[in-house]
Write a protein that holds these residues in place. Structure first.
Motif, PDB file in Angstrom:
ATOM      1  N   ASN A  74       0.484  27.822  17.242  1.00 11.74           N
ATOM      2  CA  ASN A  74       0.260  27.482  15.839  1.00 11.74           C
ATOM      3  C   ASN A  74       1.464  26.798  15.207  1.00 11.74           C
ATOM      4  O   ASN A  74       1.303  25.999  14.289  1.00 11.74           O
ATOM      5  N   GLY A  75       2.658  27.117  15.710  1.00  4.56           N
ATOM      6  CA  GLY A  75       3.845  26.396  15.253  1.00  4.56           C
ATOM      7  C   GLY A  75       3.724  24.917  15.592  1.00  4.56           C
ATOM      8  O   GLY A  75       4.008  24.043  14.770  1.00  4.56           O
ATOM      9  N   GLU A  76       3.276  24.639  16.823  1.00  9.47           N
ATOM     10  CA  GLU A  76       3.085  23.249  17.240  1.00  9.47           C
ATOM     11  C   GLU A  76       2.015  22.564  16.404  1.00  9.47           C
ATOM     12  O   GLU A  76       2.164  21.426  15.985  1.00  9.47           O
ATOM     13  N   ARG A  77       0.923  23.284  16.179  1.00  6.30           N
ATOM     14  CA  ARG A  77      -0.190  22.713  15.424  1.00  6.30           C
ATOM     15  C   ARG A  77       0.263  22.384  13.993  1.00  6.30           C
ATOM     16  O   ARG A  77      -0.053  21.324  13.461  1.00  6.30           O
ATOM     17  N   LEU A  78       1.021  23.302  13.431  1.00  8.15           N
ATOM     18  CA  LEU A  78       1.512  23.100  12.068  1.00  8.15           C
ATOM     19  C   LEU A  78       2.466  21.907  12.010  1.00  8.15           C
ATOM     20  O   LEU A  78       2.400  21.083  11.096  1.00  8.15           O
ATOM     21  N   ALA A  79       3.354  21.811  13.015  1.00  7.61           N
ATOM     22  CA  ALA A  79       4.288  20.688  13.072  1.00  7.61           C
ATOM     23  C   ALA A  79       3.528  19.372  13.197  1.00  7.61           C
ATOM     24  O   ALA A  79       3.860  18.385  12.545  1.00  7.61           O
ATOM     25  N   THR A 137       3.555  16.408  10.301  1.00  6.10           N
ATOM     26  CA  THR A 137       4.250  15.146  10.573  1.00  6.10           C
ATOM     27  C   THR A 137       3.277  14.028  10.918  1.00  6.10           C
ATOM     28  O   THR A 137       3.672  13.006  11.454  1.00  6.10           O
ATOM     29  N   SER A 138       1.996  14.235  10.592  1.00  9.09           N
ATOM     30  CA  SER A 138       0.996  13.247  10.988  1.00  9.09           C
ATOM     31  C   SER A 138       0.864  12.119   9.973  1.00  9.09           C
ATOM     32  O   SER A 138       0.036  11.232  10.149  1.00  9.09           O
ATOM     33  N   GLY A 139       1.664  12.165   8.918  1.00 13.97           N
ATOM     34  CA  GLY A 139       1.636  11.076   7.948  1.00 13.97           C
ATOM     35  C   GLY A 139       0.671  11.284   6.802  1.00 13.97           C
ATOM     36  O   GLY A 139       0.498  10.407   5.966  1.00 13.97           O
ATOM     37  N   LEU A 140       0.047  12.452   6.748  1.00 15.91           N
ATOM     38  CA  LEU A 140      -0.830  12.753   5.614  1.00 15.91           C
ATOM     39  C   LEU A 140       0.012  12.906   4.358  1.00 15.91           C
ATOM     40  O   LEU A 140       1.117  13.433   4.422  1.00 15.91           O
ATOM     41  N   PRO A 141      -0.513  12.443   3.235  1.00 16.35           N
ATOM     42  CA  PRO A 141       0.243  12.669   2.001  1.00 16.35           C
ATOM     43  C   PRO A 141       0.231  14.162   1.638  1.00 16.35           C
ATOM     44  O   PRO A 141      -0.831  14.764   1.538  1.00 16.35           O
ATOM     45  N   LEU A 142       1.413  14.731   1.485  1.00 21.60           N
ATOM     46  CA  LEU A 142       1.517  16.157   1.137  1.00 21.60           C
ATOM     47  C   LEU A 142       2.282  16.280  -0.172  1.00 21.60           C
ATOM     48  O   LEU A 142       3.285  15.604  -0.371  1.00 21.60           O
ATOM     49  N   THR A 143       1.827  17.163  -1.030  1.00 14.68           N
ATOM     50  CA  THR A 143       2.578  17.412  -2.256  1.00 14.68           C
ATOM     51  C   THR A 143       3.839  18.208  -1.910  1.00 14.68           C
ATOM     52  O   THR A 143       3.926  18.817  -0.842  1.00 14.68           O
ATOM     53  N   ASP A 144       4.807  18.189  -2.815  1.00 13.33           N
ATOM     54  CA  ASP A 144       6.039  18.953  -2.575  1.00 13.33           C
ATOM     55  C   ASP A 144       5.733  20.436  -2.389  1.00 13.33           C
ATOM     56  O   ASP A 144       6.350  21.109  -1.575  1.00 13.33           O
ATOM     57  N   ASP A 145       4.774  20.927  -3.170  1.00 17.64           N
ATOM     58  CA  ASP A 145       4.367  22.332  -3.037  1.00 17.64           C
ATOM     59  C   ASP A 145       3.867  22.649  -1.639  1.00 17.64           C
ATOM     60  O   ASP A 145       4.198  23.678  -1.062  1.00 17.64           O
ATOM     61  N   LEU A 146       3.076  21.738  -1.136  1.00 22.17           N
ATOM     62  CA  LEU A 146       2.489  21.950   0.181  1.00 22.17           C
ATOM     63  C   LEU A 146       3.561  21.858   1.267  1.00 22.17           C
ATOM     64  O   LEU A 146       3.566  22.637   2.226  1.00 22.17           O
ATOM     65  N   LYS A 147       4.516  20.940   1.073  1.00 18.77           N
ATOM     66  CA  LYS A 147       5.626  20.846   2.032  1.00 18.77           C
ATOM     67  C   LYS A 147       6.415  22.150   2.045  1.00 18.77           C
ATOM     68  O   LYS A 147       6.785  22.653   3.115  1.00 18.77           O
ATOM     69  N   ALA A 148       6.666  22.680   0.866  1.00 22.68           N
ATOM     70  CA  ALA A 148       7.421  23.937   0.774  1.00 22.68           C
ATOM     71  C   ALA A 148       6.647  25.067   1.461  1.00 22.68           C
ATOM     72  O   ALA A 148       7.218  25.918   2.143  1.00 22.68           O
ATOM     73  N   ARG A 149       5.340  25.037   1.280  1.00 18.65           N
ATOM     74  CA  ARG A 149       4.501  26.071   1.887  1.00 18.65           C
ATOM     75  C   ARG A 149       4.518  25.976   3.416  1.00 18.65           C
ATOM     76  O   ARG A 149       4.587  26.973   4.111  1.00 18.65           O
ATOM     77  N   VAL A 150       4.485  24.751   3.919  1.00 18.91           N
ATOM     78  CA  VAL A 150       4.545  24.547   5.370  1.00 18.91           C
ATOM     79  C   VAL A 150       5.861  25.101   5.904  1.00 18.91           C
ATOM     80  O   VAL A 150       5.896  25.805   6.913  1.00 18.91           O
ATOM     81  N   LEU A 151       6.960  24.803   5.189  1.00 12.05           N
ATOM     82  CA  LEU A 151       8.259  25.296   5.647  1.00 12.05           C
ATOM     83  C   LEU A 151       8.312  26.810   5.616  1.00 12.05           C
ATOM     84  O   LEU A 151       8.838  27.439   6.534  1.00 12.05           O
ATOM     85  N   SER A 152       7.766  27.409   4.588  1.00 12.92           N
ATOM     86  CA  SER A 152       7.837  28.867   4.515  1.00 12.92           C
ATOM     87  C   SER A 152       6.952  29.501   5.586  1.00 12.92           C
ATOM     88  O   SER A 152       7.248  30.585   6.085  1.00 12.92           O
ATOM     89  N   THR A 153       5.886  28.803   5.973  1.00 14.06           N
ATOM     90  CA  THR A 153       5.063  29.318   7.070  1.00 14.06           C
ATOM     91  C   THR A 153       5.811  29.225   8.407  1.00 14.06           C
ATOM     92  O   THR A 153       5.729  30.124   9.235  1.00 14.06           O
ATOM     93  N   PHE A 154       6.582  28.133   8.586  1.00  9.31           N
ATOM     94  CA  PHE A 154       7.430  28.059   9.779  1.00  9.31           C
ATOM     95  C   PHE A 154       8.396  29.232   9.821  1.00  9.31           C
ATOM     96  O   PHE A 154       8.634  29.839  10.865  1.00  9.31           O
ATOM     97  N   LEU A 155       8.970  29.517   8.669  1.00  6.58           N
ATOM     98  CA  LEU A 155       9.927  30.619   8.585  1.00  6.58           C
ATOM     99  C   LEU A 155       9.255  31.942   8.964  1.00  6.58           C
ATOM    100  O   LEU A 155       9.819  32.753   9.700  1.00  6.58           O
TER     101      LEU A 155
END
Ligand SMILES: [Zn+2]
Length: 125
Positions: free
Chosen positions: A73-78, A82-100
């Motif tokens: 799932n870490g790979e899937r999330l990465a 990084t697939s070039g979809l437009p992400l809001t800053d909130d969503l980027k932060a959420r992705v990072l916190s999920t990695f954490l």
């Protein structure tokens, strides 16, 4: 079977989470979730697994399964992040916190199974 695949390709599907109308990125087609709900479901799964492993008595096979889950799932999330979809800053932060969350769960597993004397403080010098 083939017909279903073609339909899925032809029109982007909608997130299966109730009341969510976001579309599902192709990297998450198998999950049928938008990025937000994918991260939420991961967080949920991780907190369950954490509870399961925190005592350090989860069987070895289960630990391997969890390690596999984290990697996959870490790979899937990465990939989706990084697939070039437009992400809001909130969503980027959420992705990072999920990695954490994934990294912390992985680290916890090692600590629980190693029973390292340094495990508690995290200081190794
Ligand atoms: Zn959704």
């Amino acid at each position: 079977m083939l017909r279903i695949a073609i339909t899925a390709l032809a029109m982007p599907s909608t997130c299966k989470s109730p009341a969510c109308k976001s579309s599902v990125p192709s990297a998450l087609a198998e999950q049928g979730l938008c990025i937000l709900h994918f991260t939420l479901s991961l967080e949920h799964a991780c907190s369950d697994m954490r509870r399961e492993t925190v005592l350090g008595n989860a069987p070895q096979d289960r630990q391997k399964e969890i390690i596999g889950f984290i990697g996959e799932n870490g790979e899937r999330l990465a990939r989706v992040a990084t697939s070039g979809l437009p992400l809001t800053d909130d969503l980027k932060a959420r992705v990072l916190s999920t990695f954490l969350t994934l990294m912390n769960l992985r680290e916890n597993l090692d600590r629980a199974s190693m029973r390292s004397p340094f495990g508690r403080s995290g200081v190794m010098r």
